[in-house]
Design a protein around this motif. Sequence first.
Motif, PDB file in Angstrom:
ATOM      1  N   VAL A   2      37.744 -52.090 -10.549  1.00 33.43           N
ATOM      2  CA  VAL A   2      36.774 -50.998 -10.470  1.00 33.43           C
ATOM      3  C   VAL A   2      37.509 -49.696 -10.740  1.00 33.43           C
ATOM      4  CG1 VAL A   2      35.065 -49.817  -9.020  1.00 33.43           C
ATOM      5  CG2 VAL A   2      35.448 -52.284  -8.750  1.00 33.43           C
ATOM      6  N   ASP A   9      37.514 -42.609  -3.632  1.00 32.99           N
ATOM      7  CA  ASP A   9      38.384 -43.647  -3.084  1.00 32.99           C
ATOM      8  C   ASP A   9      39.282 -43.113  -1.972  1.00 32.99           C
ATOM      9  OD1 ASP A   9      37.200 -45.267  -4.922  1.00 32.99           O
ATOM     10  OD2 ASP A   9      38.930 -45.402  -6.264  1.00 32.99           O
ATOM     11  N   ARG A  41      28.674 -47.610  -9.047  1.00 37.27           N
ATOM     12  CA  ARG A  41      29.943 -48.230  -9.450  1.00 37.27           C
ATOM     13  C   ARG A  41      29.932 -49.737  -9.258  1.00 37.27           C
ATOM     14  NH1 ARG A  41      34.454 -45.338  -6.055  1.00 37.27           N
ATOM     15  NH2 ARG A  41      35.875 -46.318  -7.566  1.00 37.27           N
ATOM     16  N   LEU A  62      37.154 -53.426  -5.174  1.00 30.06           N
ATOM     17  CA  LEU A  62      37.491 -52.015  -5.024  1.00 30.06           C
ATOM     18  C   LEU A  62      38.423 -51.807  -3.839  1.00 30.06           C
ATOM     19  CD1 LEU A  62      37.142 -48.964  -5.475  1.00 30.06           C
ATOM     20  CD2 LEU A  62      34.969 -49.097  -4.258  1.00 30.06           C
TER      21      LEU A  62
END
Length: 347
Positions: free
Chosen positions: A104, A110, A84, A145
């Motif tokens: 992102v 996450d 990523r 992120l």
Amino acid sequence: MSTIRVLYLAGSGRSGSTLVTNVLGQVPGFFAAGELRYLWRRGILENRQCGCGVPLADCPLWTRIRADLAGADPAGIAGRLAARLRLRGLPALLRRRRRGQRPVDSHPDDAHLARLYASIAEHALADRPGGVVVDSSKLPPYGALLGALPGIDLYVLHVVRDPRATAYSWRRRRPLDGPADDRLMSRPPVWKAAVLWLVWNTATVRLWGRRPVDDRYLRVRYEDFVADPAGTTARIVRFVGATADDLPFPTPDTVRLAPTHSVAGNPSRHRTGLVPVVADTEWLTGLSTGAYAVVTALTGPVLARFGYPLRRRTAMPPGGTSRPATPPAATSRPDPAPSSPATRQEG
């Protein structure tokens, strides 16, 4: 979910982030977490040393934090994070940020990342509600992120250093995680170190440092930090809204370091005791003329933005400034040996 203050050190490698993290970890209410993006592989899967000196699996603090992550897949998260956050995805990330979109793309992982930071705040800062988690992961996409995760109140500390110095530092032969480790840290050629310096520092500026007023972005140069470590540390502490009343400097240029619980990072994260904060200027004479020219050519367009000259400088005198000098004759020192921690601080 309560809000967690995260101070994210962004920029390129060998710029002093480990030194800054170690120092901040001594300030009450600050937890030096190290390079948390590497926790899943280096910490959990490979069980490398915690900053306190024992394998991560044997550290009581990280044992409690890891218990909160029991449902996570460390190998999968590590691999997917790498995918990523690839360099080739940076242009698309910057376009999404410019359009006001999430930089992102979201992913089920996450939830585990958010839980990691919440668990650190719960267990490492239990006696300091509202404390600060210091993450020295550096990679700008990972910082982007983090900024999109629920419950994260992100502050970005952009730590930058002269690219000629970072290129020279990358060429040193250095154990991966301290003297007892027979593995070596990566040693990219100077041109690659220069390109990465250019990409990650300009990306950091584009992500956080181009707004008219951004009270969540602060840029600190390594050269200024080592010239005035106590004053610069106080500035950083105030930047995140904390008080700078109890700093770990018995003298203006000496820091008292106790063990931290940092994961991953430069092996200097294991330094403890009274440590003089002295600029590492070996590169001024050790970097060959050819290597200096290559790095300068690749990074030249942005050197002035960060306050660095094109010409080679002499050794840094007291106060952190330096003078232009005629470049010395080329030297052949591709594998300089590390100096004593007491005489050099680069992090």
